[in-house]
Design an enzyme around this catalytic site. Structure first.
Site, short mmCIF file in Angstrom:
data_model
loop_
_atom_site.label_atom_id
_atom_site.label_comp_id
_atom_site.label_asym_id
_atom_site.label_seq_id
_atom_site.Cartn_x
_atom_site.Cartn_y
_atom_site.Cartn_z
N GLU A 1 0.82 -1.21 0.00
CA GLU A 1 0.00 0.00 0.00
C GLU A 1 0.86 1.26 0.00
O GLU A 1 0.51 2.28 -0.60
CB GLU A 1 -0.88 0.03 1.26
CG GLU A 1 -2.05 -0.90 1.29
CD GLU A 1 -2.86 -0.66 2.54
OE1 GLU A 1 -4.03 -0.32 2.43
OE2 GLU A 1 -2.30 -0.82 3.65
N ARG B 1 -0.55 6.77 7.68
CA ARG B 1 -1.50 6.86 6.57
C ARG B 1 -0.72 7.02 5.27
O ARG B 1 0.40 7.54 5.24
CB ARG B 1 -2.42 8.07 6.76
CG ARG B 1 -3.26 8.06 8.03
CD ARG B 1 -4.40 7.08 7.95
NE ARG B 1 -5.34 7.39 6.88
CZ ARG B 1 -6.36 8.25 7.00
NH1 ARG B 1 -6.55 8.91 8.15
NH2 ARG B 1 -7.19 8.45 6.00
N ASP C 1 -9.77 1.92 -3.15
CA ASP C 1 -10.39 2.17 -1.85
C ASP C 1 -11.33 3.37 -1.89
O ASP C 1 -11.36 4.14 -2.85
CB ASP C 1 -9.27 2.41 -0.82
CG ASP C 1 -9.68 2.05 0.59
OD1 ASP C 1 -10.83 1.65 0.81
OD2 ASP C 1 -8.82 2.18 1.49
N GLU D 1 -16.97 4.77 -0.96
CA GLU D 1 -18.17 5.16 -0.20
C GLU D 1 -18.08 6.57 0.36
O GLU D 1 -18.96 7.00 1.11
CB GLU D 1 -18.42 4.17 0.95
CG GLU D 1 -17.32 4.09 2.01
CD GLU D 1 -16.07 3.38 1.53
OE1 GLU D 1 -15.07 4.10 1.25
OE2 GLU D 1 -16.07 2.15 1.42
N ARG E 1 -13.95 -2.49 -1.63
CA ARG E 1 -14.86 -2.80 -0.53
C ARG E 1 -16.21 -2.12 -0.73
O ARG E 1 -17.23 -2.61 -0.28
CB ARG E 1 -14.27 -2.36 0.80
CG ARG E 1 -14.08 -0.85 0.92
CD ARG E 1 -13.53 -0.43 2.27
NE ARG E 1 -13.44 1.03 2.37
CZ ARG E 1 -13.06 1.68 3.45
NH1 ARG E 1 -12.72 1.01 4.54
NH2 ARG E 1 -13.01 3.00 3.47
N ASP F 1 -12.88 -3.42 6.54
CA ASP F 1 -11.94 -3.24 7.65
C ASP F 1 -12.44 -3.89 8.93
O ASP F 1 -12.79 -3.22 9.90
CB ASP F 1 -11.71 -1.74 7.89
CG ASP F 1 -11.07 -1.06 6.70
OD1 ASP F 1 -10.54 -1.76 5.83
OD2 ASP F 1 -11.09 0.18 6.66
N HIS G 1 -2.84 -8.55 5.36
CA HIS G 1 -2.79 -7.10 5.58
C HIS G 1 -2.11 -6.86 6.92
O HIS G 1 -2.37 -7.58 7.89
CB HIS G 1 -4.20 -6.52 5.60
CG HIS G 1 -4.26 -5.03 5.36
ND1 HIS G 1 -3.48 -4.13 6.05
CD2 HIS G 1 -5.01 -4.29 4.50
CE1 HIS G 1 -3.75 -2.90 5.62
NE2 HIS G 1 -4.67 -2.97 4.68
#
Length: 667
Positions: free
Chosen positions: A274, A287, A392, A395, A442, A459, A524
Site C-alpha cells: 500500500e 497513513r 479504496d 463510499e 470494498r 476493515d 494485511h
C-alpha cells in the site's frame, strides 16, 4: 406478471407467486414527503428523517397495464404504476406528476416462514428476515454492535461505531425463499424492512424509476439470473493461483521480509505494498500519501524491483483511491483542469480525511474520469508495472458537494462506488489487461458487478467479535455472491486495531484457515502494524500460514473449475448451503459455514479457544471429513476436532474432485 382485479383492489402475480396485494382497507402503497438530516464525518453518517407526510393510497383505477393510485375515490391520482413483464420477469415503473413527493413506501406480500437474503454485502446477518436494513454506502463502523465497549468508544471518539446494517456495499436487491428476487432501481437512500409477518416494506427517499421482479424455479437459476442482470467479472488472473498475496508496508524492507516468508515454504503470487506512494503519520496511525505515483524515497528503484519479482513469478500490487491530497503533485494538475467537485461558492471542495485535506475527483465529469483512468491508473500504475491494487474509499462521496452532472450529491452518493469501479475497469481495459490486472474494492452498489473483478470484506476488527470479526466475512461473501459478485476475500488477520485491541496468533491462524478456502488469499498488516502481530514475526504463525498457502495452491484445479462456472453461469465461488440444498430449510439461516463450490463445505473456527467444532451437514449427501476421512450422513450436526491447521472442511463423497480433496490429508 398478471394483474388480477378484485372488488376493491388487485393482486399482482408473477409465475404463480403473489407479489402485491391491494385492498381498500390494506393498501400496498404509501406516498409522502420527508425532510432528512444527514451528517457525514469521515465516511460515517448520522441520518434521521422527519416525515412530513405519509398517506396511504387506498383507491386504485386499473386501465390495461396502468394502475392509478389515489387516497380516495374522486381524488386525483398521486402515483401511476405501469406493470409489464412475462411469466418469469416483471417490472413496475413509477410515474407521478407531483414533484414534491420524495418518499415512497411499498408493501410486498410475504409469508410467515419466508427467508430473505441479499441487500448487497451484509456483514452481520445473511438471513435478513426480522430486521430493517437501511441501504446507504458508508464506513461500516468499528465494532458494529451498540452493546459493546469498543463500539461505544468508537462512537464517542470518532462517530464511527456503526451498527449491524452499516456496510460499504449496500444494494436494494433481495432474494426470497419463495424463489423470486426484487430489485429497486434507484440510487436514493432506501430501506428494506422485513420485520412484519405478512409483508416486506420497501422505503425510498425518492420516487424510484422502477422495481424489478425475477422468478425462477430454483435458487441456482435465480442467482444465475441476478448475474445476467448485474454483470459478470472476468476470470481471475492466472498469476493469482500461485499462492497468497502478501501485504507489507515496510518500504524497501518489504522485499527482505518477503524473501524470509518465501523461505518458510509459503506459496506467494503477489507482493502488495500500500505504501508504494509513501506515508504520512497521523494520530490514527501511519497513513498513505494520497498522490498516486511511486515514492522513490520509500521504494528506491521500484520499477526494477517489480520486474525482478515478475521474473520470479510474483506480481506487485499497490493502492489508489479517488481523492488527491492538496500537498501532492497531482492536485494542482486536476484543479487547473476543473476536475474536482465544487463547494457552495464554486470552488474546489476540500474534505478533511483526518489531519489532511483532499479534493474529490468528480467522476460525473467524463473528462475527469478519463483523466484519472489514463493519467493516474494507466500511466502511474499499469505502465509502471503494477499488476493490481486496492481501489479504496468508494463510499466517501460527500453529500454537500456540487457535481458536474447537476444531480444532488445525496442521489449520487450510493452510485459513487459503481462510477469509481468503472474508472478502474476502463483503465485496465485501455491497456488490454482485463482478466490480468486485478483490483479489489470494498465499496459497492448496483452495477458494481460488471466493473469490479474482486470484492474484499472491508476493515474488520482484529478479533473474533460477532459483528466485526472473522465471522462477518462469511456473511459478506455469501450475501454479495447471491447478487452476481463471484469473487470475495478479506484481510487475513483483520485490519482495525483501536483502543488496545490487537491481533493474536490464534486469530491470524484461524483467519488464514478460512482464507485458504476463498478465491484469493491476501494478508494485511492493519492500520497499526507496529502494534499488531504479523505473519512473519512468529515462527509458529508463519509455518501455519505457509501450510495454508500450500492447501490453497493444492486446490487450484478445483478453484479453476469454479472460476469457469462463474464465468459461464455467474455462480459465486463461496455459496450459502441452501444454494445446493434448497429442500433442507435448516440451511436457510446458516451464515458461519459455506459451500466452496458445490462439493466442499467449509466451517471456519471463528471463536477463540476452540479445539473442536460443530457443523450442520445438509441432508441429501454423504460428507467426508477431509482430515480424518470419516464419513457422515447429511441432515445432522457433526462435531469434529479442529486443531490449528485442520479447519472443519468436508467434501461430498462421490465428487469428481474427491481424490484431490482426499490428498489434502497428508499436507
Amino acid at each position: 406478471m398478471q394483474i388480477q382485479t378484485t372488488a376493491d383492489g388487485f393482486d399482482l402475480v408473477l409465475d404463480g407467486r403473489l407479489i402485491l396485494r391491494q385492498r381498500g382497507d390494506a393498501p400496498c402503497l404509501f406516498v409522502g414527503k420527508g425532510d432528512a438530516r444527514m451528517d457525514m464525518y469521515r465516511g460515517n453518517f448520522d441520518i434521521e428523517d422527519y416525515v412530513i407526510e405519509r398517506t396511504p393510497l387506498a383507491h386504485v383505477v386499473i386501465s390495461g397495464s396502468d394502475i392509478a393510485f389515489s387516497a380516495a375515490p374522486g381524488q386525483p391520482a398521486r402515483v401511476i404504476l405501469q406493470v409489464s413483464g412475462d411469466e418469469r420477469t416483471g417490472t413496475i415503473a413509477f410515474r407521478t406528476e407531483d414533484a414534491s413527493l420524495n418518499r415512497i413506501w411499498i408493501r410486498i406480500y410475504a409469508e410467515e416462514d419466508e427467508h430473505v437474503w441479499g441487500g448487497g454485502e451484509q456483514m452481520s446477518y445473511l438471513d435478513m428476515r426480522g430486521r430493517q436494513f437501511p441501504l446507504w454506502t458508508s464506513e461500516p463502523g468499528v465494532g458494529r454492535d451498540k452493546t459493546t465497549e469498543i463500539t461505544f468508544k468508537a462512537d464517542v471518539t470518532g462517530k464511527s461505531g456503526g451498527d449491524y446494517w452499516n456496510t460499504n456495499y449496500p444494494q436494494p436487491t433481495y432474494l426470497s425463499s419463495r424463489r423470486y428476487a426484487l430489485h429497486v432501481e434507484t440510487t436514493a437512500y432506501s430501506a428494506f424492512d422485513f420485520r412484519r409477518g405478512n409483508f416486506h416494506e420497501i422505503e425510498t427517499w425518492a420516487v424510484p424509476e422502477r422495481i424489478e421482479f425475477t422468478a425462477r424455479p430454483t435458487f441456482i437459476s435465480l442467482v444465475e439470473a441476478m448475474s445476467d442482470r448485474f454483470g459478470r467479472q472476468p476470470p481471475l488472473p492466472e498469476w493469482v493461483y500461485g499462492g497468497a498475496i502478501i501485504g507489507l508496508k515496510d518500504g524497501a524492507r518489504s522485499f527482505e521480509r518477503l524473501d524470509a516468508i518465501l523461505a518458510a515454504g509459503t506459496k506467494v503470487s503477489g507482493l502488495w505494498c500500500e505504501d508504494w506512494v509513501g506515508l504520512r503519520h497521523t494520530s490514527f496511525g501511519a497513513r498513505l500519501f494520497w498522490d498516486w505515483k511511486a515514492n522513490d524515497d520509500r521504494y528506491p528503484g521500484l520499477r526494477r524491483r517489480i520486474a525482478e519479482l515478475e521474473e520470479r513469478g510474483i506480481r506487485f500490487l499497490g493502492y489508489v483511491n479517488p481523492y488527491l491530497a492538496v500537498d501532492g503533485s497531482l492536485f494542482p494538475e486536476a484543479e487547473a483542469a476543473g476536475y474536482f467537485a465544487k463547494d457552495e461558492v464554486g470552488k474546489t471542495a476540500l474534505v478533511d480525511f483526518g489531519e489532511f485535506d483532499c479534493g474529490v475527483v468528480d467522476f460525473t465529469n467524463p473528462d475527469a474520469s478519463a483523466w484519472f483512468a489514463e493519467r493516474v491508473i494507466g500511466q502511474n500504475m499499469l505502465d509502471f508495472g503494477l499488476s493490481g491494487w486496492m481501489a479504496d474509499f468508494g463510499e466517501y462521496l460527500p453529500i454537500d458537494v456540487k457535481l458536474a452532472n447537476g444531480i444532488d450529491a445525496k442521489l449520487m452518493h450510493n452510485a459513487w462506488p459503481t462510477l469509481w469501479a468503472e474508472v478502474n475497469a476502463r483503465a485496465v481495459a485501455s491497456r488490454g489487461k482485463t482478466g490480468e490486472a486485478l483490483f479489489f474494492m470494498r465499496a459497492g452498489f448496483t452495477g458494481i458487478q460488471k466493473h469490479c473483478p474482486l470484492l474484499w470484506g472491508g476493515d474488520q476488527s482484529v478479533d473474533f467479535t460477532r459483528h466485526d470479526g472473522l465471522v462477518t466475512v462469511m456473511s459478506g461473501a455469501l450475501s454479495s455472491g447471491l447478487l452476481g459478485n463471484a469473487y470475495h476475500h478479506s484481510d487475513i488477520g483483520g485490519y482495525t486495531s483501536l483502543f488496545g485491541n490487537v491481533r493474536t496468533a490464534e486469530l491470524i491462524m484461524r483467519w488464514a484457515e478460512m482464507g485458504a478456502f476463498t478465491p484469493v488469499m491476501r494478508t494485511h498488516e492493519g492500520n497499526r502494524p507496529r502494534d499488531n502481530l504479523q505473519i512473519d514475526q512468529d515462527p509458529q504463525v508463519l509455518e501455519h500460514f505457509a501450510r495454508m498457502t500450500q492447501i490453497y495452491v493444492h486446490l487450484v484445479p478445483y478453484l479453476k473449475s469454479l472460476v469457469a462456472e462463474a464465468s459461464t453461469r455467474g455462480l459465486p465461488v463461496q455459496r450459502p448451503l441452501f444454494l445446493h440444498f434448497e429442500n433442507d430449510s435448516r440451511t436457510y439461516a446458516i451464515q458461519d459455514a459455506y459451500l466452496y463450490g458445490p462439493d466442499l463445505l467449509v466451517a471456519p473456527v471463528w471463536q477463540a479457544g476452540k479445539t473442536e467444532w460443530s457443523v450442520y451437514l445438509p441432508e441429501g449427501a454423504e460428507w467426508v471429513h477431509v482430515w480424518s476421512g470419516e464419513a457422515f450422513a447429511g441432515g445432522r450436526e457433526a462435531t469434529v476436532p479442529a486443531p490449528f491447521g485442520q479447519p472443519p472442511v468436508f467434501y461430498r463423497s462421490g465428487s469428481g474432485f474427491a481424490p484431490l480433496f482426499a490428498s489434502l490429508r497428508p499436507l
